[in-house]
Design a protein around this motif. Structure first.
Motif, PDB file in Angstrom:
ATOM      1  N   THR A 113      57.908 -26.025 -45.833  1.00 48.77           N
ATOM      2  CA  THR A 113      57.009 -27.002 -45.903  1.00 48.77           C
ATOM      3  C   THR A 113      57.095 -28.065 -44.678  1.00 48.77           C
ATOM      4  N   ALA A 114      58.289 -28.483 -44.261  1.00 44.09           N
ATOM      5  CA  ALA A 114      58.645 -29.322 -43.312  1.00 44.09           C
ATOM      6  C   ALA A 114      59.271 -28.574 -42.067  1.00 44.09           C
ATOM      7  N   GLY A 115      59.813 -27.261 -42.109  1.00 36.84           N
ATOM      8  CA  GLY A 115      60.328 -26.528 -41.192  1.00 36.84           C
ATOM      9  C   GLY A 115      61.744 -26.822 -41.018  1.00 36.84           C
ATOM     10  N   VAL A 116      62.239 -27.074 -41.930  1.00 36.45           N
ATOM     11  CA  VAL A 116      63.772 -27.434 -41.883  1.00 36.45           C
ATOM     12  C   VAL A 116      64.679 -26.057 -41.278  1.00 36.45           C
ATOM     13  N   GLY A 117      65.423 -26.294 -40.294  1.00 36.56           N
ATOM     14  CA  GLY A 117      66.480 -25.390 -40.065  1.00 36.56           C
ATOM     15  C   GLY A 117      65.576 -24.295 -39.298  1.00 36.56           C
ATOM     16  N   GLY A 118      64.390 -24.653 -38.856  1.00 34.03           N
ATOM     17  CA  GLY A 118      63.605 -23.677 -38.018  1.00 34.03           C
ATOM     18  C   GLY A 118      62.603 -22.694 -38.857  1.00 34.03           C
ATOM     19  N   ALA A 119      62.369 -23.004 -40.089  1.00 35.08           N
ATOM     20  CA  ALA A 119      61.705 -22.223 -40.950  1.00 35.08           C
ATOM     21  C   ALA A 119      60.403 -22.414 -40.569  1.00 35.08           C
ATOM     22  N   PRO A 120      59.776 -21.100 -40.483  1.00 30.04           N
ATOM     23  CA  PRO A 120      58.329 -21.342 -39.784  1.00 30.04           C
ATOM     24  C   PRO A 120      57.499 -22.250 -41.106  1.00 30.04           C
ATOM     25  N   LYS A 121      56.827 -23.266 -40.633  1.00 32.45           N
ATOM     26  CA  LYS A 121      55.853 -23.872 -41.512  1.00 32.45           C
ATOM     27  C   LYS A 121      54.632 -23.222 -42.016  1.00 32.45           C
ATOM     28  N   MET A 122      54.162 -23.696 -43.013  1.00 28.52           N
ATOM     29  CA  MET A 122      52.975 -22.953 -43.520  1.00 28.52           C
ATOM     30  C   MET A 122      51.673 -23.135 -42.644  1.00 28.52           C
ATOM     31  N   GLU A 123      51.749 -22.769 -41.517  1.00 27.11           N
ATOM     32  CA  GLU A 123      50.625 -22.624 -40.585  1.00 27.11           C
ATOM     33  C   GLU A 123      50.173 -21.277 -39.789  1.00 27.11           C
ATOM     34  N   MET A 124      49.138 -20.983 -39.828  1.00 23.21           N
ATOM     35  CA  MET A 124      49.053 -19.578 -39.297  1.00 23.21           C
ATOM     36  C   MET A 124      49.704 -19.508 -37.870  1.00 23.21           C
ATOM     37  N   ALA A 125      49.722 -20.236 -37.068  1.00 22.68           N
ATOM     38  CA  ALA A 125      50.236 -20.180 -35.759  1.00 22.68           C
ATOM     39  C   ALA A 125      51.549 -19.799 -35.787  1.00 22.68           C
ATOM     40  N   ALA A 126      52.317 -20.338 -36.924  1.00 25.50           N
ATOM     41  CA  ALA A 126      53.666 -20.045 -36.904  1.00 25.50           C
ATOM     42  C   ALA A 126      53.950 -18.478 -37.458  1.00 25.50           C
ATOM     43  N   TRP A 127      52.780 -18.189 -38.123  1.00 26.18           N
ATOM     44  CA  TRP A 127      52.975 -16.983 -39.006  1.00 26.18           C
ATOM     45  C   TRP A 127      52.470 -15.651 -38.454  1.00 26.18           C
ATOM     46  N   SER A 128      51.405 -15.673 -37.680  1.00 26.47           N
ATOM     47  CA  SER A 128      50.670 -14.479 -37.280  1.00 26.47           C
ATOM     48  C   SER A 128      51.485 -13.349 -36.634  1.00 26.47           C
ATOM     49  N   GLY A 129      52.431 -13.951 -35.820  1.00 31.41           N
ATOM     50  CA  GLY A 129      53.408 -12.857 -35.226  1.00 31.41           C
ATOM     51  C   GLY A 129      53.979 -12.114 -36.467  1.00 31.41           C
ATOM     52  N   ARG A 130      54.633 -13.038 -37.390  1.00 28.22           N
ATOM     53  CA  ARG A 130      55.333 -12.256 -38.507  1.00 28.22           C
ATOM     54  C   ARG A 130      54.596 -11.635 -39.520  1.00 28.22           C
ATOM     55  N   ILE A 131      53.384 -11.888 -39.771  1.00 29.67           N
ATOM     56  CA  ILE A 131      52.630 -11.366 -40.687  1.00 29.67           C
ATOM     57  C   ILE A 131      52.316  -9.854 -40.005  1.00 29.67           C
ATOM     58  N   SER A 132      52.017  -9.751 -38.629  1.00 25.20           N
ATOM     59  CA  SER A 132      51.852  -8.533 -38.022  1.00 25.20           C
ATOM     60  C   SER A 132      52.744  -7.385 -38.237  1.00 25.20           C
ATOM     61  N   GLN A 133      53.783  -8.049 -38.591  1.00 23.78           N
ATOM     62  CA  GLN A 133      54.888  -7.170 -38.972  1.00 23.78           C
ATOM     63  C   GLN A 133      54.777  -6.164 -40.211  1.00 23.78           C
ATOM     64  N   GLY A 134      53.783  -6.467 -41.050  1.00 19.93           N
ATOM     65  CA  GLY A 134      53.406  -6.190 -42.419  1.00 19.93           C
ATOM     66  C   GLY A 134      54.373  -6.753 -43.542  1.00 19.93           C
ATOM     67  N   MET A 135      53.409  -6.890 -44.455  1.00 22.56           N
ATOM     68  CA  MET A 135      53.978  -7.340 -45.835  1.00 22.56           C
ATOM     69  C   MET A 135      55.323  -6.795 -46.090  1.00 22.56           C
ATOM     70  N   GLU A 136      55.463  -5.672 -46.073  1.00 24.29           N
ATOM     71  CA  GLU A 136      56.837  -4.852 -46.452  1.00 24.29           C
ATOM     72  C   GLU A 136      57.862  -5.645 -45.863  1.00 24.29           C
ATOM     73  N   THR A 137      57.840  -5.723 -44.476  1.00 20.80           N
ATOM     74  CA  THR A 137      58.919  -6.473 -43.806  1.00 20.80           C
ATOM     75  C   THR A 137      59.107  -7.874 -44.124  1.00 20.80           C
ATOM     76  N   LEU A 138      58.102  -8.431 -44.306  1.00 16.34           N
ATOM     77  CA  LEU A 138      58.252  -9.892 -44.738  1.00 16.34           C
ATOM     78  C   LEU A 138      58.985 -10.120 -45.803  1.00 16.34           C
ATOM     79  N   VAL A 139      58.673  -9.096 -47.215  1.00 13.67           N
ATOM     80  CA  VAL A 139      59.162  -9.220 -48.164  1.00 13.67           C
ATOM     81  C   VAL A 139      60.744  -8.778 -47.912  1.00 13.67           C
ATOM     82  N   LYS A 140      60.858  -7.850 -47.400  1.00 14.04           N
ATOM     83  CA  LYS A 140      62.412  -7.199 -47.000  1.00 14.04           C
ATOM     84  C   LYS A 140      63.224  -8.299 -46.771  1.00 14.04           C
ATOM     85  N   HIS A 141      62.800  -8.870 -45.647  1.00 17.14           N
ATOM     86  CA  HIS A 141      63.206 -10.055 -45.004  1.00 17.14           C
ATOM     87  C   HIS A 141      63.768 -11.157 -45.753  1.00 17.14           C
TER      88      HIS A 141
END
Ligand code: HEC
Length: 179
Positions: A113-141
């Protein structure tokens, strides 16, 4: 009877009377003490500490020591099974819920929520690159943990009792609720 005897008798009967009063006092005092004493003891003479200890042991051996007979026995058995199931469920994180928002709110949000320790915040800008890896990879990580350029994503968000299904549901919730 001389005058001397009369004096003696008077003193003597006073002493006897005094002793009688004292005796009555002792009897009352003793019965009072006894009442307090028996109140503190168990009915069969066990001390309160001993009684508490026995009750504790009874509680501990209940599932084994209890007699399950007839209709009441069946009900008791079902209740015991239900209690065991509830106890097992409480070892699963957050009661085993598959509601991603609950798990996110209890755990993942602490960083995301706050981006602690470099965690991507809940904003599309921070996630679009990650989401493009596919759900499977996100869940695996999220399940195995992941170290990228931003920081360290701990395995299962740091709660090893989260199930795979719970992780997947939470990642899905995060992706769905991003703007
Ligand atoms: C202690 C902080 C922390 C907690 C708690 C945490 N995360 Fe993360 N998470 C991170 C960080 C930091 C990253 C970014 C890692 C990187 O890319 O360098 C990350 C990244 C991610 C990613 C993206 C992985 C990728 O491949 O880009 C997902 C998905 C994720 N977290 C899901 C979760 C879920 C689900 C939970 C709760 C079960 C959770 N996180 C709890 C810190 C945390």
């Amino acid at each position: 009877m001389t005058k001397h005897d009369a004096t003696f008798l008077r003193h003597f009967s006073m002493i006897i009377a005094g002793l009688m009063v004292f005796t009555v006092f002792l009897i009352l005092f003793a019965s009072h003490l006894y009442a307090g004493f028996t109140a503190r003891e168990g009915a069969d003479g066990t001390s309160p500490r001993e009684a508490a200890r026995i009750a504790k042991v009874d509680e501990r051996i209940k599932p084994v020591g209890a007699v399950y007979a007839g209709e009441t026995g069946r009900a008791a058995m079902l209740a015991a099974a239900e209690a065991a199931r509830a106890a097992a469920a409480s070892k699963v994180a957050y009661g085993g819920t598959l509601d991603g928002s609950v798990i996110y709110g209890n755990l993942c949000g602490a960083c995301h929520t706050a981006g602690v320790g470099g965690a991507p915040k809940m904003e599309m800008a921070a996630w679009s690159g990650r989401i493009s890896q596919g759900m499977e990879t996100l869940v695996k990580h999220a399940t195995e943990g992941f170290q990228g350029d931003a920081g360290i994503m701990p395995a299962r968000g740091g709660n090893p009792s989260l199930t795979d299904e719970q992780i997947a549901a939470t990642v899905q919730y995060m992706v769905d609720s991003m703007q």
